[in-house]
Enzyme design. Structure first.
Site, PDB file in Angstrom:
ATOM      1  N   ASN A  71       2.298 -35.155  -7.181  1.00 31.78           N
ATOM      2  CA  ASN A  71       3.018 -35.671  -8.339  1.00 31.78           C
ATOM      3  C   ASN A  71       2.931 -37.186  -8.469  1.00 31.78           C
ATOM      4  OD1 ASN A  71       5.204 -35.546 -10.507  1.00 31.78           O
ATOM      5  ND2 ASN A  71       6.197 -36.810  -8.957  1.00 31.78           N
ATOM      6  N   TYR A  96      -5.605 -43.761 -17.487  1.00 33.53           N
ATOM      7  CA  TYR A  96      -4.667 -42.667 -17.244  1.00 33.53           C
ATOM      8  C   TYR A  96      -5.264 -41.335 -17.699  1.00 33.53           C
ATOM      9  CZ  TYR A  96      -0.312 -39.966 -17.336  1.00 33.53           C
ATOM     10  OH  TYR A  96       0.651 -39.017 -17.132  1.00 33.53           O
ATOM     11  N   ALA A 140      -8.361 -40.581 -18.059  1.00 32.09           N
ATOM     12  CA  ALA A 140      -9.503 -40.239 -17.207  1.00 32.09           C
ATOM     13  C   ALA A 140      -9.041 -39.555 -15.924  1.00 32.09           C
ATOM     14  CB  ALA A 140     -10.298 -41.501 -16.872  1.00 32.09           C
ATOM     15  N   LYS A 147      -6.177 -37.972 -15.368  1.00 33.84           N
ATOM     16  CA  LYS A 147      -5.502 -36.699 -15.606  1.00 33.84           C
ATOM     17  C   LYS A 147      -6.478 -35.608 -16.036  1.00 33.84           C
ATOM     18  CE  LYS A 147      -1.509 -38.096 -14.318  1.00 33.84           C
ATOM     19  NZ  LYS A 147      -0.957 -37.579 -13.042  1.00 33.84           N
TER      20      LYS A 147
END
Length: 275
Positions: A88, A182, A184, A186
């Site tokens: 996470n 970000y 890229a 995810k």
């Protein structure tokens, strides 16, 4: 008690979705290893859950492979096994990534759209992004996921656990909305999840992903009221999500209830992206 007897590592568990997952897992019987970069946040989470079982906290930077290896060495020493990993930990911006200019331009563009005008403002985020700004997000969001999965799989194999790995991606990884570094990371998380699921299926280790949408977390709290309103209006359910709603999804994937799920992406996003 759907996780009775299981040991779970949750990274980025000091706040938001990570804290919600740690709390729920502990309530369902798991021994939770709370991992966070900020010791005070990890300690607060541990204080919330420690009455529910043999839980502990570890302060570590997931971008550092040696610190990640220490997480699993301490987990093995304390519990002798690992059953669940939730990747996470993540960030959406970093120093020198040009996000301040991107956010300013995005606000101006949204104002034009709100007035019914054709936007004449260009985001141009990539031209302002410095190497270190790009690399920091890659190191935490992508390399951190890899380091944790590598160590978790080593321990799961060693202890004979048919475990569950849950990678937290984002709707940004599906539709490309947001900052380029970000998005890229995810999107990469989804490809990584599918590949690892194929690799580990024969061992009975399941690997799945969750794509949260807009959530009421610290990351979203920095948005302007107008931009937050624009996002909310684009969500079919008409509201942002709450951390416990992602936690419930993670609980399903961590438990034996999802025993035939692997390589899958669950979209806890209110319908803002339909997979």
């Amino acid at each position: 008690m759907r996780l009775e007897g299981k040991v779970a590592v949750v990274t980025g568990a000091g706040l938001g979705m990570g804290r919600a997952m740690a709390e729920l897992f502990a309530r369902e019987g798991a021994a939770v290893v709370v991992v966070d970069l900020t010791e005070s946040d990890a300690t607060q989470t541990l204080a919330l859950i420690n009455g529910r079982g043999d839980c502990c906290s570890i302060t570590a930077d997931v971008a550092d492979s040696r610190q990640v290896a220490r997480i699993y060495a301490e987990t093995e020493q304390r519990y002798g096994r690992l059953d669940v990993l939730v990747n996470n930990a993540g960030i959406g911006t970093a120093p020198n990534d040009g996000y301040d200019k991107f956010y300013e331009r995005l606000g101006a563009m949204n104002e034009q759209i709100a007035r019914g005008e054709n936007p004449t403002v260009y985001l141009d985020h990539i031209i302002d992004m410095q190497d270190d700004g790009w690399q920091k997000v890659i190191d935490i969001n992508l390399n951190g996921m890899f380091y944790n999965c590598r160590e978790a799989v080593r321990l799961m194999i060693k202890c004979g656990s048919k475990g569950s790995i849950i990678n937290i991606s984002s709707t940004s990884g599906l539709n490309g909305t947001g900052a380029v570094h970000y998005c890229a990371t995810k999107a990469a998380a989804l490809g990584f999840t599918k590949c690892l699921a194929r690799e580990l299926g024969a061992r009975g280790i399941r690997v799945n992903a969750i794509c949260p949408g807009a959530m009421n977390t610290r990351m979203m709290a920095g948005l302007s009221e107008e931009y937050a309103r624009t996002i909310t209006q684009s969500i079919p359910l008409g509201r942002m999500g709450e951390p416990f709603e992602v936690a419930n999804t993670a609980l399903f994937l961590a438990s034996d209830e999802s025993s035939y799920f692997t390589g899958q992406t669950l979209g806890a996003n209110g319908g803002m992206h339909m997979i």
